[in-house]
Design an enzyme around this catalytic site. Structure first.
Site, short mmCIF file in Angstrom:
data_model
loop_
_atom_site.label_atom_id
_atom_site.label_comp_id
_atom_site.label_asym_id
_atom_site.label_seq_id
_atom_site.Cartn_x
_atom_site.Cartn_y
_atom_site.Cartn_z
N SER A 1 56.42 -23.24 -15.54
CA SER A 1 56.40 -24.65 -15.86
C SER A 1 56.12 -24.96 -17.33
O SER A 1 56.54 -26.00 -17.84
CB SER A 1 55.36 -25.38 -15.00
OG SER A 1 54.05 -24.89 -15.25
N ARG A 2 55.42 -24.06 -18.02
CA ARG A 2 55.01 -24.36 -19.39
C ARG A 2 55.10 -23.12 -20.27
O ARG A 2 55.24 -22.01 -19.79
CB ARG A 2 53.57 -24.88 -19.42
CG ARG A 2 53.34 -26.18 -18.69
CD ARG A 2 51.88 -26.61 -18.81
NE ARG A 2 50.97 -25.62 -18.24
CZ ARG A 2 49.69 -25.51 -18.56
NH1 ARG A 2 49.17 -26.29 -19.49
NH2 ARG A 2 48.92 -24.61 -17.99
N ASP B 1 50.89 -20.35 -4.95
CA ASP B 1 49.88 -19.60 -5.68
C ASP B 1 50.23 -18.12 -5.58
O ASP B 1 50.19 -17.54 -4.50
CB ASP B 1 48.50 -19.87 -5.07
CG ASP B 1 47.38 -19.09 -5.73
OD1 ASP B 1 47.65 -18.27 -6.64
OD2 ASP B 1 46.21 -19.27 -5.32
N VAL B 2 50.58 -17.50 -6.69
CA VAL B 2 51.05 -16.12 -6.67
C VAL B 2 50.00 -15.15 -6.17
O VAL B 2 50.33 -14.06 -5.68
CB VAL B 2 51.55 -15.67 -8.06
CG1 VAL B 2 52.71 -16.52 -8.54
CG2 VAL B 2 50.42 -15.66 -9.09
N SER C 1 50.92 -8.04 -22.15
CA SER C 1 50.28 -8.65 -23.32
C SER C 1 49.85 -7.58 -24.30
O SER C 1 49.62 -6.42 -23.93
CB SER C 1 49.05 -9.46 -22.88
OG SER C 1 48.29 -9.88 -23.98
N TYR D 1 41.27 -9.73 -18.78
CA TYR D 1 42.69 -9.92 -19.10
C TYR D 1 43.34 -8.61 -19.54
O TYR D 1 44.46 -8.27 -19.13
CB TYR D 1 42.81 -10.98 -20.19
CG TYR D 1 44.20 -11.52 -20.42
CD1 TYR D 1 44.81 -12.34 -19.48
CD2 TYR D 1 44.89 -11.24 -21.60
CE1 TYR D 1 46.08 -12.86 -19.71
CE2 TYR D 1 46.15 -11.75 -21.84
CZ TYR D 1 46.75 -12.57 -20.89
OH TYR D 1 48.01 -13.08 -21.13
N ALA E 1 43.84 -6.39 -16.48
CA ALA E 1 44.96 -6.85 -15.65
C ALA E 1 46.30 -6.48 -16.27
O ALA E 1 47.20 -5.97 -15.58
CB ALA E 1 44.86 -8.36 -15.45
#
Length: 243
Positions: free
Chosen positions: A10-11, A59-60, A141, A154, A157
């Site tokens: 969405s963003r 919700d994934v 990332s 983070y 993950a």
């Protein structure tokens, strides 16, 4: 008909990926969790450019939510399948580790890893019997490659997502399915607005943050037929910050 599914579409980077992939000529399924208005804006951008898009909220990190949403989508598309999956959904809950809450740890890992697992496992059963296979692109990332302080959750993950990418790529390569990851550095999105931009730019050899559309262009290449011989790779897109 073949479709594209982008989680967290969405963003930000997700929106740019949706808009760019719609140019490949396939309809895009835009997943979002709560921000319906932003998802509708992404859908409108695609349709204004002559593309096709659908919204699919779930919700994934919730298996039941994932299964119910994909059951509903498949029931409405009995002759279609999702041939390109972009696992983009992710959240940040930054903090130094000794102050990090259990919820901040689990929410970040659950969104990235459970989301990848529940959705990819489900869609592989439709990709694998197809002669032309499919494409899976996982958005990792710089944090998962280098590790960044204040982002132990983070970084964990995204590093795990990279490991899963390399393993799954070997499993499904004989079925003409490629699995790759991209590792963006600092990109101009809502997630980076609160960062000390001027200071961080000094660390980046190209002297600026990246643009979401630059990330989307890389995803589009990996999702295309031109990338059929590339799999199990992690491609950094960080302006030379970490190589």
């Amino acid at each position: 008909m073949k479709y594209i599914l982008v989680t967290g579409g969405s963003r930000g980077i997700g929106r740019s990926i949706c808009v760019r992939l719609a140019n490949m000529g396939m309809p895009v399924v835009i997943n979002y969790n709560s921000n319906k208005e932003a998802a509708q804006e992404t859908q409108l951008l695609i349709e204004q450019n002559g593309g096709r898009a659908e919204l699919l909220p779930f919700d994934v990190s919730n298996k039941q939510d994932v299964d119910e949403a994909l059951d509903l989508w498949e029931a409405g598309h009995p002759d279609d399948y999702i041939s390109v999956l972009v696992n983009n959904a992710g959240i940040r809950r930054d903090n130094v580790m000794f102050m990090m809450s259990d919820d901040d740890w689990h929410q970040v890992l659950d969104t990235t890893l459970d989301g990848f697992f529940y959705i990819t496992r489900r869609l592989l059963k439709h990709m694998m019997p197809r002669k032309r296979g499919g494409r899976i692109v996982n958005v990792a990332s710089l944090s998962g490659v280098k590790g960044l302080p204040g982002q132990t959750n983070y970084s964990a993950a995204k590093a795990a997502l990279i490991g899963a990418t390399k393993a799954l790529a070997q499993e499904v390569a004989p079925r003409n399915i490629t699995v790759n990851a991209i590792a963006p550095g600092f990109i101009e999105t809502d997630m980076t607005k609160e960062l000390p931009v001027d200071e961080l730019k000094k660390l980046i050899p190209v002297g600026r943050f990246g643009l979401p559309d630059e990330v989307a262009a890389l995803v589009a290449f990996l999702a295309s037929d031109d990338a059929a011989y590339i799999t199990g790779e992690v491609i950094n897109i960080n302006g030379g910050l970490y190589t």
